[in-house]
Design a protein around this motif. Structure first.
Motif, mmCIF file in Angstrom:
data_model
loop_
_atom_site.group_PDB
_atom_site.id
_atom_site.type_symbol
_atom_site.label_atom_id
_atom_site.label_comp_id
_atom_site.label_asym_id
_atom_site.label_seq_id
_atom_site.Cartn_x
_atom_site.Cartn_y
_atom_site.Cartn_z
ATOM 1 N N SER A 57 0.519 -1.054 0.224
ATOM 2 C CA SER A 57 0.160 0.172 -0.171
ATOM 3 C C SER A 57 1.098 1.266 0.185
ATOM 4 O O SER A 57 0.764 2.326 -1.060
ATOM 5 C CB SER A 57 -1.092 -0.191 1.020
ATOM 6 O OG SER A 57 -1.963 0.966 1.047
ATOM 7 N N ALA A 58 1.776 1.065 0.907
ATOM 8 C CA ALA A 58 3.223 2.213 0.877
ATOM 9 C C ALA A 58 3.700 2.729 -0.796
ATOM 10 O O ALA A 58 3.630 3.854 -0.681
ATOM 11 C CB ALA A 58 3.958 2.135 1.876
ATOM 12 N N THR A 59 3.594 1.355 -0.939
ATOM 13 C CA THR A 59 4.622 1.586 -2.556
ATOM 14 C C THR A 59 3.796 2.116 -3.339
ATOM 15 O O THR A 59 3.874 3.292 -4.346
ATOM 16 C CB THR A 59 5.102 0.214 -3.005
ATOM 17 O OG1 THR A 59 6.127 -0.664 -1.724
ATOM 18 C CG2 THR A 59 5.670 0.211 -4.071
ATOM 19 N N ALA A 60 1.930 1.918 -3.708
ATOM 20 C CA ALA A 60 1.556 2.583 -4.274
ATOM 21 C C ALA A 60 1.212 4.111 -4.236
ATOM 22 O O ALA A 60 1.271 4.884 -5.192
ATOM 23 C CB ALA A 60 -0.023 1.443 -4.227
ATOM 24 N N TRP A 61 0.635 4.087 -3.119
ATOM 25 C CA TRP A 61 0.562 5.607 -2.914
ATOM 26 C C TRP A 61 1.927 6.017 -3.000
ATOM 27 O O TRP A 61 1.933 7.886 -3.274
ATOM 28 C CB TRP A 61 0.225 5.980 -1.017
ATOM 29 C CG TRP A 61 -0.821 5.699 -0.810
ATOM 30 C CD1 TRP A 61 -1.509 4.110 -0.223
ATOM 31 C CD2 TRP A 61 -2.155 6.013 -1.494
ATOM 32 N NE1 TRP A 61 -3.110 4.251 -0.113
ATOM 33 C CE2 TRP A 61 -2.835 5.404 -0.845
ATOM 34 C CE3 TRP A 61 -2.002 7.296 -2.205
ATOM 35 C CZ2 TRP A 61 -4.297 5.870 -1.158
ATOM 36 C CZ3 TRP A 61 -3.521 7.753 -2.339
ATOM 37 C CH2 TRP A 61 -4.565 7.170 -1.916
ATOM 38 N N HIS A 62 2.986 5.985 -3.014
ATOM 39 C CA HIS A 62 4.145 6.264 -3.065
ATOM 40 C C HIS A 62 4.155 6.996 -5.060
ATOM 41 O O HIS A 62 4.268 8.293 -5.123
ATOM 42 C CB HIS A 62 5.722 6.186 -2.902
ATOM 43 C CG HIS A 62 6.197 6.344 -1.729
ATOM 44 N ND1 HIS A 62 5.819 5.239 -0.630
ATOM 45 C CD2 HIS A 62 6.603 7.520 -1.172
ATOM 46 C CE1 HIS A 62 6.911 5.676 0.988
ATOM 47 N NE2 HIS A 62 6.864 6.760 0.225
ATOM 48 N N PHE A 63 3.989 5.803 -5.214
ATOM 49 C CA PHE A 63 4.065 6.081 -7.611
ATOM 50 C C PHE A 63 2.920 7.584 -7.010
ATOM 51 O O PHE A 63 2.704 8.513 -7.865
ATOM 52 C CB PHE A 63 3.457 5.184 -7.907
ATOM 53 C CG PHE A 63 5.071 4.040 -8.241
ATOM 54 C CD1 PHE A 63 5.986 4.484 -8.489
ATOM 55 C CD2 PHE A 63 5.293 3.415 -6.932
ATOM 56 C CE1 PHE A 63 6.742 3.672 -9.239
ATOM 57 C CE2 PHE A 63 6.060 2.492 -7.526
ATOM 58 C CZ PHE A 63 6.989 3.023 -8.712
ATOM 59 N N VAL A 64 1.453 7.319 -6.710
ATOM 60 C CA VAL A 64 0.877 8.333 -6.277
ATOM 61 C C VAL A 64 1.420 9.551 -6.272
ATOM 62 O O VAL A 64 0.885 10.415 -7.111
ATOM 63 C CB VAL A 64 -0.395 8.189 -6.031
ATOM 64 C CG1 VAL A 64 -1.524 9.035 -6.012
ATOM 65 C CG2 VAL A 64 -1.210 6.822 -6.493
ATOM 66 N N PHE A 65 1.633 9.735 -5.381
ATOM 67 C CA PHE A 65 2.384 11.365 -5.246
ATOM 68 C C PHE A 65 3.375 11.669 -6.488
ATOM 69 O O PHE A 65 3.530 12.685 -6.494
ATOM 70 C CB PHE A 65 2.676 11.067 -3.418
ATOM 71 C CG PHE A 65 2.199 11.266 -2.808
ATOM 72 C CD1 PHE A 65 0.948 11.173 -2.548
ATOM 73 C CD2 PHE A 65 2.679 11.292 -0.861
ATOM 74 C CE1 PHE A 65 0.339 10.998 -1.503
ATOM 75 C CE2 PHE A 65 1.307 11.509 0.053
ATOM 76 C CZ PHE A 65 0.168 11.295 -0.942
ATOM 77 N N PHE A 66 3.971 10.665 -6.233
ATOM 78 C CA PHE A 66 5.375 10.462 -7.410
ATOM 79 C C PHE A 66 4.299 11.212 -9.132
ATOM 80 O O PHE A 66 4.833 12.612 -9.083
ATOM 81 C CB PHE A 66 5.844 9.533 -8.032
ATOM 82 C CG PHE A 66 6.785 9.264 -9.005
ATOM 83 C CD1 PHE A 66 8.083 10.057 -9.237
ATOM 84 C CD2 PHE A 66 6.746 9.118 -10.044
ATOM 85 C CE1 PHE A 66 9.392 10.568 -9.955
ATOM 86 C CE2 PHE A 66 7.776 9.441 -10.867
ATOM 87 C CZ PHE A 66 9.038 9.851 -11.442
ATOM 88 N N TRP A 67 3.427 11.200 -9.508
ATOM 89 C CA TRP A 67 2.494 11.106 -10.678
ATOM 90 C C TRP A 67 1.856 12.590 -10.352
ATOM 91 O O TRP A 67 1.498 13.390 -11.312
ATOM 92 C CB TRP A 67 2.292 10.467 -11.158
ATOM 93 C CG TRP A 67 2.943 9.371 -11.625
ATOM 94 C CD1 TRP A 67 3.014 7.970 -11.559
ATOM 95 C CD2 TRP A 67 3.647 9.443 -13.330
ATOM 96 N NE1 TRP A 67 3.182 7.193 -11.638
ATOM 97 C CE2 TRP A 67 4.277 8.497 -13.549
ATOM 98 C CE3 TRP A 67 3.720 10.194 -13.457
ATOM 99 C CZ2 TRP A 67 4.804 7.449 -13.496
ATOM 100 C CZ3 TRP A 67 4.534 9.687 -15.012
ATOM 101 C CH2 TRP A 67 5.400 8.583 -14.424
ATOM 102 N N LEU A 68 1.916 12.672 -9.398
ATOM 103 C CA LEU A 68 1.314 14.008 -8.490
ATOM 104 C C LEU A 68 2.315 15.429 -8.739
ATOM 105 O O LEU A 68 2.102 16.514 -8.785
ATOM 106 C CB LEU A 68 0.690 14.429 -7.109
ATOM 107 C CG LEU A 68 -0.958 13.518 -7.167
ATOM 108 C CD1 LEU A 68 -1.112 13.403 -5.776
ATOM 109 C CD2 LEU A 68 -2.016 14.025 -7.539
ATOM 110 N N GLY A 69 3.790 14.764 -9.074
ATOM 111 C CA GLY A 69 4.656 15.747 -8.684
ATOM 112 C C GLY A 69 4.512 16.813 -8.083
ATOM 113 O O GLY A 69 4.729 16.679 -6.266
ATOM 114 N N GLU A 70 4.704 17.999 -8.133
ATOM 115 C CA GLU A 70 4.740 19.238 -7.730
ATOM 116 C C GLU A 70 3.899 20.137 -6.318
ATOM 117 O O GLU A 70 4.028 20.712 -5.373
ATOM 118 C CB GLU A 70 5.646 20.800 -7.750
ATOM 119 C CG GLU A 70 6.539 20.481 -8.205
ATOM 120 C CD GLU A 70 6.892 21.435 -9.334
ATOM 121 O OE1 GLU A 70 5.494 22.707 -9.568
ATOM 122 O OE2 GLU A 70 7.907 21.640 -10.299
#
Length: 439
Positions: A57-70
């Motif tokens: 779950s943490a990894t999935a949310w990391h990628f969500v935050f990554f693609w949200l960028g700034e």
């Protein structure tokens, strides 16, 4: 002055939010040990699976935050995402106040707690810093969130052994196996108020909200609207650069191992032997603490000697230590007196934590050299997102090995991976004809 675009030192309101998020996530590593201690009806394989779900779950949310960028780095976004942690915190309180526990409910709780781990990817605005001190600066930034890990594993076991909230914590659980906290051993038959963990995290979230509101009035514009999403050409650029992928693999070796072993270590100590029940929570927090403290030291060494040399040394230490830990685990599994191997197992893992912490900062230093400066902030978040998968695959490997009764095999697999990383560093960055020598 030679400068580079990178994350500045995290401000206090952001730091508190990051610490709270990591505390919630890592509280699960404490909870699974305590569920074993009170004999909640789950075997070690099921408990490892909870940890793997949380890491996934943490990894999935990391990628969500990554693609949200700034957007994911704005102070208001960090504040709101921290406020959302009230959902798993209240869920934890409710579940632990109303036994017996449902395993499916615990699985959903593990997934929800993983959201707290995603806070780790959040950085503040990008400022210019002196490139000669980049390893140290990035290490301090990353080490701040690591404080939440130590708080979870050192403070929560102790506070759950005290009736802090009266009726709000519900009927106390009674330990049937030996347990422990930072003070020492908790004998079987002792009362544990497990719901305290949820209430303490709720209080921490409230504190983070107050600090943010105060900062909102004193800072220039801490609550400005969401920023624009990072130009998509930056995403394509970093993903097309071969050095991004090399550094990603190395960071999986370093930070991936750190976060994976961190979330798994308390339960692996408790599961050291079928005939020996150590006081796991008395010692488990020491490893992550040493890993956090090693990050600035590793960054300083990387600034002094070069990132690749420090990474190579750390990978060698990890490979040797994993073999030693595997041999100790095998010996303990087949020994009539497994307790005689416990201290050696603990000490070897402390070395592993130090090496992973130092290597994490050394790799951050190398990334600043091998990647163009304009790609660096986004690349660092990419590395963090991918490496956080260590919190999923390491407990998953322990789950597999606990079901097959071969706990030592996972450590031998890790050793082979670290040897491969040694070869990769030597070939890519320590050859005289390398594109970048010892970045």
């Amino acid at each position: 002055m030679n400068t580079v675009r990178a994350s500045s030192t995290v401000d206090k309101p952001t730091a508190i939010n990051l610490i709270v998020g990591m505390t919630l996530w890592m509280s699960l590593s404490v909870l699974v040990v305590q569920l074993f201690s009170v004999d909640a009806g789950f075997d070690f394989a099921q408990l490892y699976r909870l940890l793997a779900l949380s890491g996934l779950s943490a990894t999935a949310w990391h990628f969500v935050f990554f693609w949200l960028g700034e957007r994911a780095m704005q102070s208001r976004f960090i504040y709101l995402s921290t406020a959302a942690l009230l959902i798993p915190a209240f869920a934890m309180v409710w579940l632990l106040m109303h036994p017996p526990l449902s395993y499916s409910a615990l699985q959903w709780l593990a997934v929800a707690c993983g959201f707290g781990g995603a806070q780790f990817i959040a950085f503040t605005r990008n400022d210019k810093i002196d490139k000669t001190g980049l390893g140290w600066t990035l290490a301090v930034n990353a080490g701040i969130a690591g404080i939440g890990i130590v708080i979870a594993q050192a403070a929560l076991p102790f506070l759950s052994s005290i009736n802090l909230f009266g009726a709000l914590a519900g009927t106390p659980w009674v330990s049937t196996h030996g347990s422990g906290d930072i003070v020492g051993v908790i004998a079987p038959g002792a009362s544990l108020w497990l719901a305290n963990m949820g209430w303490i995290i709720i209080a921490a979230i409230a504190l983070a909200s107050i600090v943010w509101q105060v900062a909102r009035r004193t800072q220039d514009d801490p609550a400005k609207p969401f920023g624009t999403i990072t130009d998509r050409t930056h995403y394509r650029a970093i993903l097309r650069n071969k050095h991004t992928w090399v550094m990603t693999l190395l960071y999986v070796m370093a930070f991936g191992s750190f976060i994976g072993f961190t979330i798994t270590f308390p339960l692996s100590l408790q599961n050291f032997s079928a005939t020996y029940t150590p006081s796991a929570l008395t010692y488990a927090w020491i490893g992550p603490l040493l890993g956090v403290l090693a990050r600035p030291f590793g960054g300083w060494l990387a600034d002094l000697f070069g990132g690749s040399k420090v990474t190579l040394w750390c990978a060698v230490v990890l490979a040797i230590s994993s073999v030693v830990a595997g041999v100790i685990t095998y010996k303990a599994t087949h020994s009539p007196l497994p307790e005689q191997w416990f201290l050696g197992y603990l000490l070897v893992f402390l070395v592993i934590f130090i090496a992973t912490g130092a290597a994490s900062s050394a790799i951050f230093r190398s990334v600043s050299v091998v990647l163009p400066l304009e790609q660096l902030p986004l690349a660092l978040r990419w590395l963090t997102a991918v490496a956080s998968a260590g919190a999923a695959y390491i407990p998953a490997l322990w789950y597999v090995n606990s079901t097959t009764a071969t706990p030592a095999y996972a450590l031998f697999v890790f050793a082979l991976f670290y040897v491969a990383c040694v070869a990769l560093v030597a070939y890519m960055y320590l050859r005289n004809k390398a594109e970048f020598y010892n970045p």
